[in-house]
Design a protein around this motif. Structure first.
Motif, short mmCIF file in Angstrom:
data_model
loop_
_atom_site.label_atom_id
_atom_site.label_comp_id
_atom_site.label_asym_id
_atom_site.label_seq_id
_atom_site.Cartn_x
_atom_site.Cartn_y
_atom_site.Cartn_z
N TYR A 116 -4.45 -12.37 4.38
CA TYR A 116 -3.64 -11.69 3.39
C TYR A 116 -2.45 -12.57 2.96
N LEU A 117 -1.74 -13.10 3.94
CA LEU A 117 -0.55 -13.89 3.60
C LEU A 117 -0.91 -15.17 2.86
N PRO B 208 -1.02 3.59 6.27
CA PRO B 208 -2.27 3.00 5.77
C PRO B 208 -2.14 1.49 5.59
N MET B 209 -3.23 0.78 5.78
CA MET B 209 -3.22 -0.67 5.69
C MET B 209 -2.80 -1.15 4.30
N LEU C 133 -5.03 -4.05 11.82
CA LEU C 133 -4.24 -5.25 11.64
C LEU C 133 -4.63 -6.24 12.73
N SER C 134 -5.11 -7.40 12.34
CA SER C 134 -5.46 -8.45 13.30
C SER C 134 -4.86 -9.76 12.80
N TYR D 92 0.06 -4.25 4.84
CA TYR D 92 -0.08 -5.65 4.44
C TYR D 92 1.05 -6.11 3.51
N PRO D 93 1.33 -5.42 2.42
CA PRO D 93 2.38 -5.95 1.54
C PRO D 93 3.81 -5.72 2.01
#
Length: 110
Positions: free
Chosen positions: A42-43, A88-89, A34-35, A93-94
């Motif tokens: 993503y957003l 997990p990514m 996550l960076s 993210y969501p």
């Protein structure tokens, strides 16, 4: 990380972000970490089109909108967390990053 990330709309549906220091380009299939840049990409790629036109200003970081505030707080919480193993990514993210639910007012209350 915020100053090192630049994003632009490639077309009406795709946002491309570039981390200047590493040369990493987002979107990637699924980033391993996550960076700021991967989270911003993503957003921006998943926000409703009306949010791309207007978001309230930033109040706590030297950013341009509440999106930058949300990213700063999310990354601070992520880096301060001792959660192990990390989720997990595909889940992070969501479920960890969103700045608002779909029907939530766009105010910088967080």
């Amino acid at each position: 990380q915020m100053q090192g990330c630049s994003c632009h709309l490639a077309d009406e549906v795709q946002v491309i972000c570039l981390e200047r220091l590493s040369g990493e380009r987002f979107p990637q299939a699924t980033p391993k970490e996550l960076s700021w840049c991967s989270a911003r990409q993503y957003l921006l790629s998943h926000m409703p089109s009306f949010d791309l036109q207007f978001l309230p200003g930033a109040v706590s970081v030297e950013g341009t909108s509440m999106l930058d505030d949300n990213l700063a707080f999310a990354l601070m919480a992520w880096n301060a967390s001792s959660l192990w193993p990390r989720p997990p990514m595909e889940v992070v993210y969501p479920y960890f990053l969103p700045y608002a639910s779909y029907h939530e007012a766009r105010t910088n209350w967080r």
